[in-house]
Design a protein around this motif. Structure first.
Motif, mmCIF file in Angstrom:
data_model
loop_
_atom_site.group_PDB
_atom_site.id
_atom_site.type_symbol
_atom_site.label_atom_id
_atom_site.label_comp_id
_atom_site.label_asym_id
_atom_site.label_seq_id
_atom_site.Cartn_x
_atom_site.Cartn_y
_atom_site.Cartn_z
ATOM 1 N N THR A 1 51.983 68.067 -68.318
ATOM 2 C CA THR A 1 52.905 67.410 -69.246
ATOM 3 C C THR A 1 52.440 65.965 -69.425
ATOM 4 N N PRO A 2 52.845 65.312 -70.511
ATOM 5 C CA PRO A 2 52.460 63.907 -70.694
ATOM 6 C C PRO A 2 52.926 63.012 -69.551
ATOM 7 N N VAL B 1 43.220 60.311 -73.363
ATOM 8 C CA VAL B 1 44.208 61.214 -72.768
ATOM 9 C C VAL B 1 45.426 60.429 -72.294
ATOM 10 N N ILE B 2 45.181 59.311 -71.640
ATOM 11 C CA ILE B 2 46.293 58.495 -71.130
ATOM 12 C C ILE B 2 47.052 57.830 -72.277
ATOM 13 N N LYS B 3 46.332 57.307 -73.275
ATOM 14 C CA LYS B 3 46.991 56.688 -74.435
ATOM 15 C C LYS B 3 47.866 57.711 -75.162
ATOM 16 N N VAL C 1 42.394 61.034 -64.028
ATOM 17 C CA VAL C 1 41.863 61.925 -65.062
ATOM 18 C C VAL C 1 40.338 61.964 -64.981
ATOM 19 N N ILE C 2 39.724 60.795 -64.828
ATOM 20 C CA ILE C 2 38.255 60.709 -64.740
ATOM 21 C C ILE C 2 37.718 61.589 -63.625
ATOM 22 N N GLU C 3 38.393 61.576 -62.478
ATOM 23 C CA GLU C 3 37.928 62.394 -61.348
ATOM 24 C C GLU C 3 37.827 63.872 -61.706
ATOM 25 N N HIS C 4 38.689 64.321 -62.601
ATOM 26 C CA HIS C 4 38.676 65.745 -62.980
ATOM 27 C C HIS C 4 37.719 66.058 -64.120
#
Length: 214
Positions: free
Chosen positions: A64-65, A93-95, A76-79
Motif C-alpha cells: 500500500t502507499p 515510488v516514494i513520491k 525501496v532501493i534495497e529491494h
C-alpha cells in the motif's frame, strides 16, 4: 512501415489470437491496483522477470502507499537495486506513494490524467493499469507493439500515440480489451526484433512483413 490492414483481415488475425490464448495476462506480478502501478513503473527499461524477482519481497512488506512511505527510499532501493535506474525509480515510488496518501486517500485513481500526473507514470503505465485493473479498453503501446504493428500492418504509426490510435480506430471493438496483451506476447515470443520466428507464426499468411524468415 506497412499499410493499415482492412477490417476483415484484422478480425481474422485477432480471432486467431483469441483462439490461441483466450485470456491473455500481463506478466508482471501484483496483488492490487497500487502494486500494479509500482510494478509497471519499475518495468521501464527492465524485464518483467527482473521486476518480479525484485518486487517479490517488496510487495510482501509494502503493498500500500502508506507501507511504502514507511519503508522509505533507502528501503525501496534495497529491494530494487537489481533493476536499471533503480535510484530514480525508488525516488519516484516514494513520491508517488506520498501523492496517493495525501491527495487520493491512499487509493489509486482510475483516470488516465490522474495516473499520468504521478512521478514515473507515463501514458503506457497509465494505460496498463486502466486495462488490467479496471478493464478499460486502453492500449499500452510498448516497443513490442510498435514493432509488430508497423511490421505487420496491424496498427502502423510513426510514434506510440499513432499506433495506440490505430489500435483504437481499426481493431474490432470486441477484441479491444485484450488487444495490447496479444500484441505484446506476439512481439515478445514470435515477432522478435532481430530474427522474427515467421515459421512459427499463426498469422504469417496475413502479415505484410516483406522480409519473412524461413
Amino acid at each position: 512501415m506497412a499499410k493499415q490492414m482492412d477490417y476483415q483481415t484484422l478480425r481474422e488475425i485477432f480471432t486467431r489470437f483469441q483462439n490461441s490464448e483466450p485470456e491473455p495476462k500481463g506478466e508482471l506480478n501484483h496483488t492490487n491496483a497500487y502494486t500494479l502501478v509500482v510494478a509497471v513503473a519499475l518495468s521501464a527499461q527492465a524485464t518483467d522477470a527482473g521486476v518480479n524477482k525484485a518486487t517479490e519481497k517488496l510487495f510482501q512488506i509494502a503493498d500500500t502507499p502508506d507501507k511504502m512511505l514507511a519503508l522509505g527510499e533507502e528501503g525501496v532501493i534495497e529491494h530494487i537495486k537489481t533493476i536499471g535506474l533503480y535510484r530514480q525509480k525508488a525516488k519516484n515510488v516514494i513520491k508517488t506513494a506520498r501523492i496517493l496518501v495525501e491527495q487520493y486517500g491512499s487509493e489509486v485513481p482510475n483516470s488516465r490524467a490522474a495516473l499520468e500526473s504521478l512521478p514515473g507514470v507515463g501514458r503506457k503505465t497509465a494505460n496498463v493499469v486502466l486495462n488490467m485493473w479496471w478493464g478499460h479498453p486502453a492500449q499500452a503501446v510498448d516497443t513490442h507493439i510498435f514493432r509488430v504493428g508497423n511490421r505487420s500492418g496491424i496498427c502502423p504509426g510513426k510514434d506510440v500515440v499513432a499506433v495506440e490510435r490505430a489500435i483504437e480506430d481499426h481493431i474490432p471493438v470486441d477484441f479491444q480489451h485484450h488487444a495490447h496483451h496479444w500484441l505484446i506476447l506476439h512481439g515478445r515470443y514470435i515477432c522478435v526484433a532481430r530474427k522474427p520466428k515467421c515459421k512459427a507464426c499463426h498469422i504469417n499468411d496475413l502479415c505484410q512483413f516483406e522480409e519473412k524468415t524461413e
